[in-house]
Design an enzyme around this catalytic site. Structure first.
Site, short mmCIF file in Angstrom:
data_model
loop_
_atom_site.label_atom_id
_atom_site.label_comp_id
_atom_site.label_asym_id
_atom_site.label_seq_id
_atom_site.Cartn_x
_atom_site.Cartn_y
_atom_site.Cartn_z
N ASN A 10 -0.98 -5.71 3.36
CA ASN A 10 -0.59 -6.69 2.34
C ASN A 10 0.91 -6.55 2.13
OD1 ASN A 10 -0.14 -8.20 0.06
ND2 ASN A 10 -1.38 -6.92 -1.31
N LYS A 12 2.78 -8.27 0.28
CA LYS A 12 3.24 -8.62 -1.08
C LYS A 12 4.47 -9.54 -0.98
CE LYS A 12 1.02 -4.47 -2.71
NZ LYS A 12 0.92 -3.41 -3.72
N HIS A 93 -6.17 -9.36 -6.64
CA HIS A 93 -5.32 -8.17 -6.60
C HIS A 93 -4.87 -7.83 -8.01
CE1 HIS A 93 -2.12 -5.39 -5.64
NE2 HIS A 93 -2.63 -5.30 -4.42
N GLU A 95 -2.15 -6.95 -9.10
CA GLU A 95 -0.85 -7.53 -9.45
C GLU A 95 -0.99 -8.99 -9.86
OE1 GLU A 95 1.12 -6.33 -5.85
OE2 GLU A 95 0.97 -4.24 -6.48
N GLU A 168 -9.07 -0.77 -5.30
CA GLU A 168 -7.67 -0.36 -5.42
C GLU A 168 -7.41 0.11 -6.85
OE1 GLU A 168 -5.07 -2.38 -2.18
OE2 GLU A 168 -5.02 -3.60 -3.98
N GLY A 174 1.29 1.84 -4.94
CA GLY A 174 2.74 1.96 -4.88
C GLY A 174 3.28 3.20 -5.58
N SER A 213 -1.63 3.56 -1.96
CA SER A 213 -0.83 4.64 -1.36
C SER A 213 -1.43 5.21 -0.07
CB SER A 213 -0.58 5.76 -2.38
OG SER A 213 0.22 5.27 -3.45
P1 13P Z 1 0.48 0.53 -1.59
O1 13P Z 1 -0.16 0.86 -0.26
O2 13P Z 1 1.94 0.22 -1.49
O3 13P Z 1 0.14 1.55 -2.64
O4 13P Z 1 -0.20 -0.86 -2.06
C1 13P Z 1 -1.58 -0.96 -2.07
C2 13P Z 1 -1.94 -2.37 -2.35
O5 13P Z 1 -1.78 -2.85 -3.45
C3 13P Z 1 -2.46 -3.16 -1.23
O6 13P Z 1 -2.98 -4.38 -1.67
#
Ligand code: 13P
Length: 256
Positions: A10, A12, A93, A95, A168, A174, A213
């Site tokens: 992803n 983002k 997600h 976010e 997640e 992150g 992560s």
């Molecule tokens: P990270 O791998 O950067 O922690 O992000 C995970 C994520 O949100 C994937 O959708």
């Protein structure tokens, strides 16, 4: 149905056309792992170009609107993602849930719209740090999945092949702080139970991915764990150098 491990990047809100070189490198190597399903979800601006650039991997969107068209400035319909060359879309997600106020009902409607137009769906759920520390993680995630799973004949015709769920934990995204393998296993068991309650036998085959992560060092332990069907990778999916060891950790021997 596919039981192949599913490794998804992803991107983002990262990347311009310059990043297509990484996608090409990922695609070339992914072709050597036919036993692993690999995909990238770039920003919407890159979907069409990425589709042209790759042949072995899937291409996805990061969100879609629940409606097929209309006065929704800045939004993208599932059918438009498909038209641009996407195979699947990520919905729910954290976010989006946190930053855009998306409820379980909105996520469910998006998942249904996507499946109905022939896209695959990766449906995300996960608890916050306060919810985990308060001992409520499993209750919260069970409530999220119950409220977000697509329903109705037109949508569930795509289950299990075109639906995957991603666990997640928000605090692991992150942050470099990966969830403990035993906690991932426990949560995936909760999700499996809810999937079977929703879809019966078809719920047994929906792949459940872990995200948060994931990197080259921790991927093997997570991917080998009971009930983990793949990984949803953020930061470590932006370069071939970081992403390909995660693909390799899914356990298949490469072919030449
Ligand atoms: P990270 O791998 O950067 O922690 O992000 C995970 C994520 O949100 C994937 O959708």
């Amino acid at each position: 149905m596919s039981t192949r491990p599913y490794i998804v990047g992803n991107w983002k809100m990262n990347g311009t056309r310059a990043l297509l070189a990484e996608a090409r490198a990922i695609d070339r190597s992914a072709a050597r792992y036919p036993g692993i399903q690999v995909a990238l979800a770039p920003p919407a601006t890159l979907i069409a170009a990425l589709r042209e650039a790759v042949s072995a991997i899937g291409v996805g969107g990061q969100d879609c609107h629940a409606e097929a068209k209309g006065a929704f400035t800045g939004d993208i319909a599932a059918v438009q993602l498909k038209d641009a060359g996407a195979d699947f879309v990520i919905v729910g997600h954290s976010e989006r849930r946190a930053g855009h106020g998306e409820s379980d009902a909105i996520v469910k409607a998006k998942a249904e719209a996507a499946l109905e137009c022939g896209l695959g769906v990766i449906l995300c759920v996960g608890e916050s740090l306060a919810e985990r520390d308060g001992g409520h993680a499993e209750t919260i995630v069970a409530r999220q999945i119950d409220g977000s799973l697509p329903q109705g004949d037109a949508a569930t015709a795509g289950v299990p092949e075109r639906l995957a769920v991603a666990y997640e934990p928000v605090w692991a995204i992150g942050t470099g702080r990966v969830a403990a393998v035993e906690d991932v296993v426990a949560m995936h068991a909760v999700l499996r139970e809810r999937l079977i309650a929703a879809y019966g036998d078809a719920g047994k085959d929906v792949r459940i991915l872990y995200g948060g992560s994931v990197n080259a060092s921790n991927a093997a332990a997570l991917l080998e764990a009971e009930g983990v069907g793949g990984a949803l990778v953020g930061g470590a999916s932006l370069t071939a150098e970081a992403f390909l060891p995660i693909v390799a950790a899914a356990g298949d021997e490469p072919v030449d």
